[in-house]
Design an enzyme around this catalytic site. Structure first.
Site, PDB file in Angstrom:
ATOM      1  N   SER A 147      51.994   2.738  52.513  1.00 22.75           N
ATOM      2  CA  SER A 147      52.939   3.476  51.667  1.00 22.75           C
ATOM      3  C   SER A 147      53.562   2.635  50.563  1.00 22.75           C
ATOM      4  O   SER A 147      53.924   3.175  49.527  1.00 22.75           O
ATOM      5  CB  SER A 147      54.025   4.098  52.538  1.00 22.75           C
ATOM      6  OG  SER A 147      54.712   3.107  53.267  1.00 22.75           O
ATOM      7  N   HIS A 201      49.727   9.275  52.937  1.00 27.48           N
ATOM      8  CA  HIS A 201      49.446   9.180  51.499  1.00 27.48           C
ATOM      9  C   HIS A 201      47.981   9.396  51.135  1.00 27.48           C
ATOM     10  O   HIS A 201      47.644   9.413  49.957  1.00 27.48           O
ATOM     11  CB  HIS A 201      49.912   7.826  50.960  1.00 27.48           C
ATOM     12  CG  HIS A 201      51.391   7.645  51.040  1.00 27.48           C
ATOM     13  ND1 HIS A 201      52.247   8.133  50.099  1.00 27.48           N
ATOM     14  CD2 HIS A 201      52.155   7.059  51.980  1.00 27.48           C
ATOM     15  CE1 HIS A 201      53.485   7.839  50.439  1.00 27.48           C
ATOM     16  NE2 HIS A 201      53.454   7.190  51.583  1.00 27.48           N
ATOM     17  N   LYS A 236      54.254  14.695  51.159  1.00 23.83           N
ATOM     18  CA  LYS A 236      53.652  13.935  50.063  1.00 23.83           C
ATOM     19  C   LYS A 236      52.810  14.885  49.206  1.00 23.83           C
ATOM     20  O   LYS A 236      53.367  15.698  48.491  1.00 23.83           O
ATOM     21  CB  LYS A 236      52.856  12.759  50.632  1.00 23.83           C
ATOM     22  CG  LYS A 236      53.665  11.929  51.660  1.00 23.83           C
ATOM     23  CD  LYS A 236      54.665  10.982  51.041  1.00 23.83           C
ATOM     24  CE  LYS A 236      55.803  10.536  51.955  1.00 23.83           C
ATOM     25  NZ  LYS A 236      55.474   9.705  53.090  1.00 23.83           N
TER      26      LYS A 236
HETATM   27  C1  LIG Z   1      56.477   9.196  54.176  1.00 27.49           C
HETATM   28  C2  LIG Z   1      55.804   8.610  55.365  1.00 27.49           C
HETATM   29  C3  LIG Z   1      56.139   9.004  56.647  1.00 27.49           C
HETATM   30  C4  LIG Z   1      57.295   9.910  56.914  1.00 27.49           C
HETATM   31  O1  LIG Z   1      56.957  11.220  56.654  1.00 27.49           O
HETATM   32  P1  LIG Z   1      58.121  12.275  56.372  1.00 27.49           P
HETATM   33  O2  LIG Z   1      57.448  13.572  56.568  1.00 27.49           O
HETATM   34  O3  LIG Z   1      58.587  12.012  54.985  1.00 27.49           O
HETATM   35  O4  LIG Z   1      59.192  12.001  57.381  1.00 27.49           O
HETATM   36  C5  LIG Z   1      55.402   8.506  57.700  1.00 27.49           C
HETATM   37  N1  LIG Z   1      54.407   7.633  57.511  1.00 27.49           N
HETATM   38  C6  LIG Z   1      54.064   7.203  56.283  1.00 27.49           C
HETATM   39  C7  LIG Z   1      52.953   6.235  56.132  1.00 27.49           C
HETATM   40  C8  LIG Z   1      54.768   7.678  55.169  1.00 27.49           C
HETATM   41  O5  LIG Z   1      54.449   7.238  53.964  1.00 27.49           O
END
Ligand SMILES: *Cc1c(COP(=O)(O)O)cnc(C)c1O
Length: 391
Positions: free
Chosen positions: A181, A209, A241
């Site tokens: 991320s 992502h 995302k």
């Molecule tokens: C954004 C993210 C999360 C968290 O997801 P949310 O739905 O925003 O809580 C978990 N793992 C990764 C790798 C992320 O980038």
């Protein structure tokens, strides 16, 4: 002043002195890439969102959220196992399983909670979690919550991963981000899958992502790597995302999903997702499949951005994903750059420890399918000018 206030103030002051203080800014969406904030006279071009396909402002999603004609209730009214399980939840889970070519899926309120719940459920006393050192905070926190032992390996280092797996007892969960991320680079799926099968470990990939972005059909890093459910049994994704919403899911073999329904506390003891959100999540999943041109435009924009950066002598971290980090190092320099770019009409958030390791503060630039060539070229020009004067 009471002791607790004194202590909190002291800790906050220390945080501020290290340029690590967080402050909240409010943004409103003007369109898919422009955001308005009270601090800036003009809308800013957003290069810090995770809405890679431009779905968050799509009329189909807004329509699903606000109208959802089949709905007679907003909230689910209870947790899934009590009386909160609605046919919409089950339909979306079936659609997700179908899209990812897996047995079954389970919805979660957020990706953060999904990771806590899954690791806590899988790795009990006597078990172990082996994970990449740069995994997302939620995988780290999930491992802290689980009773199993946590062993971390150097970023992308398959040999170190094998060594840690050799030390790990019991049921071994090998966990990694798919696309990382804060770095934008990718886990070596085929190697991890081979290691997991050699060591009889359970491979879990959080592809928050990658989903929607990678693979010919947008199924993510696993599709790009040609990995099936057998290669990677646990796949975690978020609607926060590329889907442009919020919420999350786990998808995999029937036995895994059955197990989670029985042991994942973060799912069992939490109210089911609100129905308008689920309606919008279904609409987003349909769009992601129906409009592959969004993914193509995104990749054309990523290529244009990288090409322009190279031509301007800007050294980005190696990444073929929408996450294109510019490593700065010092947190206060990164903040100064952020402010400078904001004056030029661009919003690029400085990412500082503890979100990233010490001395690796960065501008985490993210590319969207909806950015125009002029946005990309303008940002590069401003970064090139700013790094000459600020760094
Ligand atoms: C954004 C993210 C999360 C968290 O997801 P949310 O739905 O925003 O809580 C978990 N793992 C990764 C790798 C992320 O980038």
């Amino acid at each position: 002043m009471s002791l607790w206030q004194d202590l909190l103030r002291q800790r906050l002051r220390q945080h501020r002195d290290q340029h690590l203080e967080r402050r909240l800014t409010a943004f409103d969406a003007v369109d898919a890439t422009r955001i308005r904030t009270p601090g800036a006279p003009q809308p800013l071009v957003n290069f810090s969102g995770n809405d890679y396909l431009g779905l968050r402002t799509h009329p189909a999603l807004l329509n699903a959220i606000t109208k959802a004609p089949e709905l007679t209730a907003a909230g689910a009214g209870a947790a899934r196992l009590i009386s909160g399980n609605h046919p919409l939840h089950e339909q979306l889970e079936q659609e997700l399983a179908g899209f990812f070519q897996r047995d079954a899926a389970l919805l979660f309120s957020t990706g953060y909670v999904a990771n806590l719940a899954v690791l806590q459920a899988l790795a009990g006393r006597g078990d172990a979690i082996v994970q990449d050192r740069l995994c997302h905070a939620s995988l780290i926190d999930g491992a802290r919550l689980a009773d199993g032992r946590l062993l971390r390996y150097r970023h992308l280092d398959v040999d170190h991963c094998a060594a840690q797996l050799n030390k790990a007892p019991g049921l071994r969960v090998l966990a990694s981000d798919g696309v990382f991320s804060m770095d934008g680079d990718q886990a070596p799926i085929r190697e991890l899958s081979a290691l997991a099968s050699q060591h009889d470990a359970l491979l879990l990939i959080d592809d928050a992502h990658g989903i929607g972005v990678l693979g010919n059909n947008g199924r993510g890093l696993l599709e790009q790597a040609g990995a099936t459910q057998t290669d990677v049994p646990v796949l975690i994704g978020t609607f926060g995302k590329a889907f442009g919403l919020a919420g999350a899911f786990v998808t995999g073999p029937d036995v895994l999903i059955d197990y989670l329904r029985n042991f994942a506390r973060g799912w069992i003891y939490s109210t089911a997702p609100p129905l308008p959100l689920v309606a919008a999540q279904r609409a987003a999943l349909r769009l992601l499949q129906a409009e592959p041109e969004r993914r193509q435009r995104l990749h054309a924009n990523i290529a244009e951005f990288k090409q322009a950066a190279l031509a301007a002598g800007i050294n980005l971290l190696p990444s073929d994903t929408p996450i294109q980090p510019l490593l700065i190092g010092n947190a206060s320099t990164a903040l100064r750059l952020q402010h400078h770019l904001q004056q030029q009409g661009f919003y690029v958030a400085a990412i500082r420890p503890p979100t990233v390791p010490a001395d690796t503060a960065r501008l985490r630039i993210t590319i969207s399918a909806e950015h125009h060539s002029s946005d990309i070229q303008g940002l590069i020009t401003s970064i090139a000018a700013a790094t000459r004067t600020t760094c």
